[in-house]
Motif scaffolding. Structure first.
Motif, mmCIF file in Angstrom:
data_model
loop_
_atom_site.group_PDB
_atom_site.id
_atom_site.type_symbol
_atom_site.label_atom_id
_atom_site.label_comp_id
_atom_site.label_asym_id
_atom_site.label_seq_id
_atom_site.Cartn_x
_atom_site.Cartn_y
_atom_site.Cartn_z
ATOM 1 N N UNK A 169 1.135 -0.889 0.205
ATOM 2 C CA UNK A 169 -0.043 -0.223 0.100
ATOM 3 C C UNK A 169 1.062 1.272 0.031
ATOM 4 N N UNK A 170 2.261 1.368 -0.440
ATOM 5 C CA UNK A 170 3.301 2.135 -0.978
ATOM 6 C C UNK A 170 2.916 2.904 -1.857
ATOM 7 N N UNK A 171 2.611 3.129 -2.546
ATOM 8 C CA UNK A 171 2.053 3.555 -3.859
ATOM 9 C C UNK A 171 3.088 4.855 -4.420
ATOM 10 N N UNK A 172 3.470 5.578 -3.768
ATOM 11 C CA UNK A 172 3.761 6.557 -4.216
ATOM 12 C C UNK A 172 4.884 5.903 -4.059
ATOM 13 N N UNK A 173 5.424 5.159 -3.148
ATOM 14 C CA UNK A 173 7.375 4.704 -3.342
ATOM 15 C C UNK A 173 7.053 3.641 -4.598
ATOM 16 N N UNK A 174 6.227 2.844 -4.913
ATOM 17 C CA UNK A 174 6.727 2.124 -5.837
ATOM 18 C C UNK A 174 5.890 2.750 -7.559
ATOM 19 N N UNK A 175 5.493 4.392 -7.353
ATOM 20 C CA UNK A 175 5.747 4.887 -8.472
ATOM 21 C C UNK A 175 7.090 5.199 -8.607
ATOM 22 N N UNK A 176 7.850 6.112 -7.724
ATOM 23 C CA UNK A 176 8.703 6.596 -7.503
ATOM 24 C C UNK A 176 10.190 5.351 -7.707
ATOM 25 N N UNK A 177 9.385 4.706 -7.897
ATOM 26 C CA UNK A 177 10.875 2.755 -8.201
ATOM 27 C C UNK A 177 10.843 2.846 -9.594
ATOM 28 N N UNK A 178 9.217 2.511 -9.637
ATOM 29 C CA UNK A 178 9.632 2.086 -11.174
ATOM 30 C C UNK A 178 9.757 3.389 -12.219
ATOM 31 N N UNK A 179 10.245 5.166 -11.659
ATOM 32 C CA UNK A 179 10.622 5.685 -12.136
ATOM 33 C C UNK A 179 12.014 6.074 -12.409
ATOM 34 N N UNK A 180 12.814 5.630 -11.793
ATOM 35 C CA UNK A 180 14.563 5.322 -11.290
ATOM 36 C C UNK A 180 14.807 4.309 -12.123
ATOM 37 N N UNK A 181 13.903 3.182 -11.813
ATOM 38 C CA UNK A 181 13.821 1.741 -13.042
ATOM 39 C C UNK A 181 14.153 2.530 -14.351
ATOM 40 N N UNK A 182 13.192 2.611 -14.827
ATOM 41 C CA UNK A 182 12.754 3.238 -15.902
ATOM 42 C C UNK A 182 14.248 4.217 -16.663
ATOM 43 N N UNK A 183 14.443 5.293 -15.921
ATOM 44 C CA UNK A 183 15.432 6.279 -15.574
ATOM 45 C C UNK A 183 16.709 5.196 -16.007
ATOM 46 N N UNK A 184 16.823 4.318 -15.018
ATOM 47 C CA UNK A 184 18.200 3.308 -15.177
ATOM 48 C C UNK A 184 17.864 2.998 -16.850
ATOM 49 N N UNK A 185 16.970 2.699 -17.231
ATOM 50 C CA UNK A 185 17.213 1.862 -18.483
ATOM 51 C C UNK A 185 17.293 2.531 -19.607
ATOM 52 N N UNK A 186 16.786 3.734 -19.726
ATOM 53 C CA UNK A 186 16.599 4.441 -20.826
ATOM 54 C C UNK A 186 17.939 5.714 -20.949
ATOM 55 N N UNK A 187 17.970 6.043 -19.733
ATOM 56 C CA UNK A 187 18.413 7.635 -20.148
ATOM 57 C C UNK A 187 20.122 6.974 -19.470
ATOM 58 N N UNK A 188 20.170 6.077 -18.619
ATOM 59 C CA UNK A 188 21.589 5.285 -18.158
ATOM 60 C C UNK A 188 22.423 5.039 -19.887
ATOM 61 N N UNK A 189 21.887 4.921 -21.193
ATOM 62 C CA UNK A 189 21.873 4.127 -21.531
ATOM 63 C C UNK A 189 23.432 4.585 -22.591
ATOM 64 N N UNK A 190 22.895 6.543 -23.018
ATOM 65 C CA UNK A 190 24.112 6.997 -23.338
ATOM 66 C C UNK A 190 24.930 7.027 -22.183
ATOM 67 N N UNK A 191 24.694 7.686 -21.279
ATOM 68 C CA UNK A 191 26.867 6.786 -20.214
ATOM 69 C C UNK A 191 26.790 5.949 -20.396
ATOM 70 N N UNK A 192 26.591 4.919 -20.648
ATOM 71 C CA UNK A 192 27.581 3.814 -20.555
ATOM 72 C C UNK A 192 27.563 3.506 -22.068
ATOM 73 N N UNK A 193 27.156 4.199 -23.178
ATOM 74 C CA UNK A 193 28.112 4.170 -24.355
ATOM 75 C C UNK A 193 28.828 5.019 -24.420
ATOM 76 N N UNK A 194 28.923 6.208 -23.749
ATOM 77 C CA UNK A 194 30.287 7.368 -24.006
ATOM 78 C C UNK A 194 31.691 6.820 -23.068
#
Length: 238
Positions: free
Chosen positions: A116-141
């Protein structure tokens, strides 16, 4: 009917919210994996999130917070077996580690939603998507940066080809030359090549060896001692 005695509207609505949130957030994580054509895609991540939420919510409904914590512990260990199924080793390369980690995070999202910690679940989802998408250019660099041989940790091997009849002396000579250059040998192995030849492979203890030193040793073995074939290889650590 036992259903009439166990059904309570408000707890049911609470469970409904947890399930729906787990479905939506798991789908969001899985959609990114599906777009990249990974083994565990949209449906897998959504089901992992829903299942985790269901188990945690059930434990909480039946036994309270203490029981839900125990269920979460089992979810964490159980999802590891599912993640292992998407990890594949192809030669020296390992594939699926990121997908397995994403499944693990989807399970965490579902467990948080089930608690029942909905806000925390949303936060973790945003961070997971950030790690899988926005960090990709950093990995390539980072991958484009030339490797500094002085900081590279690897397993170094020196291999030479020798006739079967002189394999013993050749192996001793190889070890002596390496140790004379302060390169201690951890293991000396042989492998038949067919006919009357075999390969001798010396695995070094050192994890950081300048390439010019190994080039000099291989050249010396071929030029002075008449070794038919001598080479070295560095295999980076996982």
């Amino acid at each position: 009917m036992r259903f009439l005695t166990t059904f309570h509207l408000w707890p049911f609505l609470d469970t409904l919210v947890s399930y729906v949130v787990a479905l939506v957030l798991g789908t969001a994580i899985g959609a990114e994996r599906q777009l990249r054509q990974r083994t565990a895609g949209l449906r897998t991540n959504a089901l992992v999130a829903i299942g985790s939420a269901a188990f945690v919510d059930l434990g909480q409904r039946l036994g309270g917070d203490v029981e839900s914590i125990r269920v979460i512990a089992y979810v964490v260990s159980g999802i590891g077996f599912l993640g292992a199924g998407v990890i594949m080793k192809e030669g020296m390369h390992v594939r699926g580690l990121n997908t397995a980690a994403t499944l693990w995070c989807s399970a965490a999202v579902g467990a948080i939603a089930g608690s029942d910690m909905i806000a925390e679940a949303v936060l973790l989802t945003v961070l997971v998507l950030t790690a899988n998408t926005l960090l990709r250019p950093l990995v390539d660099a980072i991958n484009r940066v030339p490797t500094d041989q002085h900081t590279l940790e690897a397993t170094y091997t020196v291999t030479l080809t020798a006739p079967v009849g002189v394999a013993g002396p050749m192996g001793d000579m190889l070890v002596e030359h390496l140790e004379a250059q302060s390169l201690p040998v951890a293991e000396l192995s042989t492998q038949p090549l067919g006919g009357d030849r075999l390969s001798l492979t010396a695995t070094l203890v050192s994890t950081n060896v300048p390439s010019d030193e190994l080039d000099a040793i291989v050249e010396h073995l071929a030029r002075v001692h008449g070794v038919v074939h001598a080479t070295w290889q560095a295999r980076t650590h996982d």
